[in-house]
Design an enzyme around this catalytic site. Structure first.
Site, short mmCIF file in Angstrom:
data_model
loop_
_atom_site.label_atom_id
_atom_site.label_comp_id
_atom_site.label_asym_id
_atom_site.label_seq_id
_atom_site.Cartn_x
_atom_site.Cartn_y
_atom_site.Cartn_z
N GLN A 137 0.85 -1.19 0.00
CA GLN A 137 0.00 0.00 0.00
C GLN A 137 0.88 1.24 0.00
OE1 GLN A 137 -1.65 1.38 3.73
NE2 GLN A 137 -3.71 1.30 2.91
N SER A 140 0.63 6.60 2.56
CA SER A 140 1.14 7.64 3.47
C SER A 140 2.36 8.36 2.89
CB SER A 140 1.56 7.01 4.80
OG SER A 140 0.49 6.30 5.37
N SER A 172 4.43 -0.92 4.45
CA SER A 172 4.70 -2.27 4.98
C SER A 172 5.07 -3.22 3.85
CB SER A 172 3.45 -2.82 5.68
OG SER A 172 2.99 -1.94 6.67
N GLU A 255 -9.47 -1.96 5.43
CA GLU A 255 -8.28 -2.07 6.28
C GLU A 255 -8.69 -2.00 7.75
OE1 GLU A 255 -5.44 1.11 5.77
OE2 GLU A 255 -3.81 -0.12 6.54
N GLU A 379 -7.27 8.08 17.52
CA GLU A 379 -7.82 9.44 17.68
C GLU A 379 -8.62 9.84 16.44
OE1 GLU A 379 -4.58 8.70 18.12
OE2 GLU A 379 -4.47 8.82 20.30
C1 LIG Z 1 2.07 -1.02 11.65
C2 LIG Z 1 1.83 0.07 10.63
C3 LIG Z 1 1.73 -0.27 9.28
C4 LIG Z 1 1.53 0.73 8.33
N1 LIG Z 1 1.51 0.37 7.01
C5 LIG Z 1 1.32 1.31 6.07
C6 LIG Z 1 1.34 0.93 4.67
O1 LIG Z 1 1.53 -0.25 4.32
N2 LIG Z 1 1.15 1.89 3.76
C7 LIG Z 1 0.95 3.19 4.10
O2 LIG Z 1 0.76 4.00 3.18
N3 LIG Z 1 0.96 3.61 5.40
C8 LIG Z 1 1.16 2.68 6.39
N4 LIG Z 1 1.19 3.05 7.71
C9 LIG Z 1 1.07 4.47 8.06
C10 LIG Z 1 -0.22 4.84 8.79
O3 LIG Z 1 -1.31 4.83 7.90
C11 LIG Z 1 -0.01 6.19 9.44
O4 LIG Z 1 1.03 6.06 10.40
C12 LIG Z 1 -1.25 6.73 10.12
O5 LIG Z 1 -2.25 7.03 9.18
C13 LIG Z 1 -0.94 8.00 10.95
O6 LIG Z 1 -0.28 8.93 10.17
P1 LIG Z 1 1.11 9.59 10.66
O7 LIG Z 1 2.02 8.51 11.09
O8 LIG Z 1 1.57 10.51 9.59
O9 LIG Z 1 0.72 10.41 11.97
P2 LIG Z 1 0.13 11.88 12.04
O10 LIG Z 1 -1.00 12.01 11.07
O11 LIG Z 1 1.25 12.86 11.90
O12 LIG Z 1 -0.45 11.92 13.52
C14 LIG Z 1 0.39 12.19 14.65
C15 LIG Z 1 -0.47 12.18 15.89
O13 LIG Z 1 -1.47 13.23 15.79
C16 LIG Z 1 -2.77 12.70 15.99
N5 LIG Z 1 -3.71 13.40 15.11
C17 LIG Z 1 -3.53 13.71 13.80
N6 LIG Z 1 -4.63 14.33 13.32
C18 LIG Z 1 -5.52 14.39 14.34
C19 LIG Z 1 -6.84 14.91 14.47
N7 LIG Z 1 -7.46 15.49 13.43
N8 LIG Z 1 -7.46 14.78 15.66
C20 LIG Z 1 -6.84 14.20 16.74
N9 LIG Z 1 -5.58 13.69 16.68
C21 LIG Z 1 -4.93 13.80 15.50
C22 LIG Z 1 -2.67 11.23 15.60
O14 LIG Z 1 -3.68 10.46 16.24
C23 LIG Z 1 -1.26 10.88 16.09
O15 LIG Z 1 -1.30 10.57 17.45
C24 LIG Z 1 1.41 2.09 8.71
C25 LIG Z 1 1.52 2.43 10.07
C26 LIG Z 1 1.74 1.45 11.02
C27 LIG Z 1 1.89 1.84 12.46
#
Ligand SMILES: Cc1cc2nc3c(=O)[nH]c(=O)nc-3n(C[C@H](O)[C@H](O)[C@H](O)COP(=O)(O)OP(=O)(O)OC[C@H]3O[C@@H](n4cnc5c(N)ncnc54)[C@H](O)[C@@H]3O)c2cc1C
Length: 410
Positions: A137, A140, A172, A255, A379
Site C-alpha cells: 500500500q 502515506s 509495509s 483495512e 484518535e
Molecule cells: C504497523 C503500521 C503499518 C503501516 N503500514 C502502512 C502501509 O503499508 N502503507 C501506508 O501508506 N501507510 C502505512 N502506515 C502508516 C499509517 O497509515 C499512518 O502512520 C497513520 O495514518 C498515521 O499517520 P502519521 O504517522 O503521519 O501520523 P500523524 O497524522 O502525523 O499523527 C500524529 C499524531 O497526531 C494525531 N492526530 C492527527 N490528526 C488528528 C486529528 N485530526 N485529531 C486528533 N488527533 C490527530 C494522531 O492520532 C497521532 O497521534 C502504517 C503504520 C503502522 C503503524
C-alpha cells in the site's frame, strides 16, 4: 474451537470440511514454534517469513479456501459471510496464516471488485488471490498520514502514461512486493479530496527506489518508497482519473475492518498456552481476563462478518468499520498486559535471544501501537465516529472546497 449453538446443517457441514482441510494442510500450533514474531533483523529471515505467508495463501487458493465470500468468477468461494468466521474459528490452534499478503488481499480485493473495470478485475484479482503477485500500500507520505487527502505525490498524464514523482513512507513489506496500489495528486486545482487518482504500479518499474526503515529491534517492517519519473500505463487506474478518493475510502474501510477483526491471527490461543504454562488457568481473575479477551475477539469477528456481508451485497456497512478498529486497539492493550502479567519478570528480563516466549510477549506489548496507529490512528477513527456515526459537529478545518494547491500543508 467451539461450535455455534444455532448452526444450520449447511454451516455444520462447512465447519466439518474446514476442520478436515486444516487438519490436512495447516500447521498445528503444538507442532511449530507458537511464539514466532514477524520482526526479523536479518533480511533473509524476514523474506522467508513473508514467503511462508505467501505459500499458505497459495495453498488456500489451490484448495478452494481463499476469499470465501468473493464471486467464483474471480477465484472466490461464493460463500455467505459466515464462511469466513467459521474458517477463522476452526483456524484457532493452527499457526498457518498468510501474513501481510492477507492484509493486502483484504484491502485491495473488495476495492477492485467495487471500483475496477472488468479488464482490471480479470487481470489482477486471480493473481492477488493466489498470491502469485504480492502487493503493498503506497498511501502515506511524510506530510500526509492522518490527513491522507493532503498527499503531494504528483502524477501527470503524458500520452498513454501517468508520470509519477514523489515520496511515500511507512509502506509495509514494500521491499517484498511485486506491485503497489498508489495514490497520486493529479489535479492540484481541485479540492484535496477530488484531485487524487488511484493507480496500480509494477514495483519493478524504472524510477522506484524502496528504502527499508530500520526499527529499534533491528527489523524493517516499513519502507520509504521514492518515485522519480515512474511511468504507469493510463489504463492502470482504479475508478475515475481524479476520482481516487472513492476507492481509497473502500481500502481504508476494509483495512479498518481487517485490523478490527484481529488480522489473521487471534491472540487468545497463545494466551491460553501461556496461562496453562504459568499456572494461570486456575486463577479466577486470569480466567476472567482471558474470557474478556476471547469475548472481544469473537465480537470483533462477528462485526467483521456483518461488514463483509454488506460489502458482498454492494451495501454500506451497517456500522462504521472504525468501530471494530477502535475495539481491536483496546483488545491489543488487554492481550499485552495479560501476557506480561502471566510471565511476570520473565516478560521483560528474558535473554535477548533464546527466549522465544519472552520475545513474543514483548512484541505483543509493543504491537498495540501497530493496531492503534496503522490503518489510521485511534484518535482519528474516534473523530470519524463522532462525525459520521454520532452526527457531532465537524472538526474545525480548512474549507473543503478550497483548491489543494491553496491549502496549507505539513
Ligand atoms: C504497523 C503500521 C503499518 C503501516 N503500514 C502502512 C502501509 O503499508 N502503507 C501506508 O501508506 N501507510 C502505512 N502506515 C502508516 C499509517 O497509515 C499512518 O502512520 C497513520 O495514518 C498515521 O499517520 P502519521 O504517522 O503521519 O501520523 P500523524 O497524522 O502525523 O499523527 C500524529 C499524531 O497526531 C494525531 N492526530 C492527527 N490528526 C488528528 C486529528 N485530526 N485529531 C486528533 N488527533 C490527530 C494522531 O492520532 C497521532 O497521534 C502504517 C503504520 C503502522 C503503524
Amino acid at each position: 474451537m467451539s461450535d455455534s449453538v444455532e448452526e444450520t446443517p449447511e454451516q455444520a457441514e462447512f465447519r466439518a470440511s474446514a476442520r478436515a482441510f486444516l487438519a490436512d494442510h495447516a500447521e498445528p500450533l503444538s507442532e511449530i514454534n507458537p511464539w514466532q514474531v514477524s520482526g526479523f533483523p536479518e533480511d533473509d529471515d524476514a523474506r522467508a517469513y513473508f514467503e511462508h505467508g505467501r505459500a499458505w495463501q497459495r495453498t488456500l487458493a489451490d484448495q478452494g479456501w481463499a476469499a470465501l465470500t468473493w464471486p467464483t468468477e474471480y477465484g472466490g468461494g461464493g460463500h455467505p459471510p459466515w464462511a469466513d468466521r467459521i474458517l477463522r474459528e476452526e483456524s484457532e490452534g493452527y499457526g498457518s496464516h498468510p501474513g501481510f499478503v492477507g492484509a493486502t488481499i483484504a484491502m485491495l480485493g473488495p476495492t477492485l471488485l467495487a471500483h475496477a473495470t472488468d479488464d482490471l478485475k480479470a487481470r489482477f484479482l486471480p493473481s492477488l488471490l493466489n498470491a502469485e503477485v504480492a502487493w503493498c500500500q503506497l498511501f502515506s507520505e511524510p506530510g500526509a498520514g492522518s490527513d491522507l487527502a493532503s498527499l503531494a505525490t504528483r502524477a501527470v498524464l503524458d500520452g498513454d502514461h501517468w508520470i509519477v514523482d514523489g515520496q511515500k513512507v511507512w509502506n509495509s513489506c514494500a521491499q517484498f512486493a511485486d506491485w503497489g496500489f498508489l495514490l497520486a495528486r493529479t489535479d492540484p486545482e481541485a479540492p484535496k479530496h477530488r484531485g487524487i487518482t488511484f493507480l496500480l504500479v509494477d514495483m519493478t518499474s524504472p524510477g522506484i527506489e524502496v528504502r527499508p526503515l530500520v526499527q529499534a529491534n533491528g527489523s524493517s517492517h516499513f519502507n520509504e518508497v521514492f518515485l522519480s519519473d515512474v511511468r504507469i500505463p493510463a489504463d492502470q487506474v482504479v475508478g475515475e482519473a481524479h476520482g481516487g478518493w472513492g476507492p481509497t475510502r473502500t481500502v481504508l474501510a476494509n483495512e479498518a475492518a481487517f485490523i478490527g477483526r484481529g488480522g489473521e491471527t487471534p491472540t487468545s490461543d497463545r494466551l491460553r498456552i501461556l496461562a496453562a504454562r504459568h499456572g494461570g488457568l486456575d486463577d479466577p481473575t486470569i480466567r476472567q481476563r482471558l474470557a474478556r479477551i476471547i469475548s472481544r475477539e469473537r465480537l470483533q469477528a462477528l462485526m467483521g462478518q456483518r461488514i463483509q456481508s454488506a460489502v458482498r451485497d454492494g451495501q454500506q456497512p451497517p456500522f462504521d468499520p472504525a468501530l471494530t478498529k477502535v475495539l481491536a486497539a483496546g483488545t491489543k492493550v488487554l492481550t499485552g498486559e495479560l501476557a506480561a502479567d502471566l510471565a511476570g519478570p520473565a516478560a521483560v528480563a528474558g535473554p535477548p535471544s533464546g527466549d522465544p516466549e519472552g520475545t513474543w510477549i514483548r512484541a505483543e506489548v509493543l504491537n498495540r501501537f501497530a493496531v492503534s496507529i496503522g490503518g489510521g490512528t485511534t484518535e482519528v477513527h474516534k473523530n470519524n465516529l463522532a462525525e459520521r456515526s454520532l452526527g457531532l459537529p465537524r472538526e474545525p478545518g480548512t474549507d473543503p472546497n478550497a483548491a489543494w494547491k491553496d491549502v496549507l500543508r505539513n
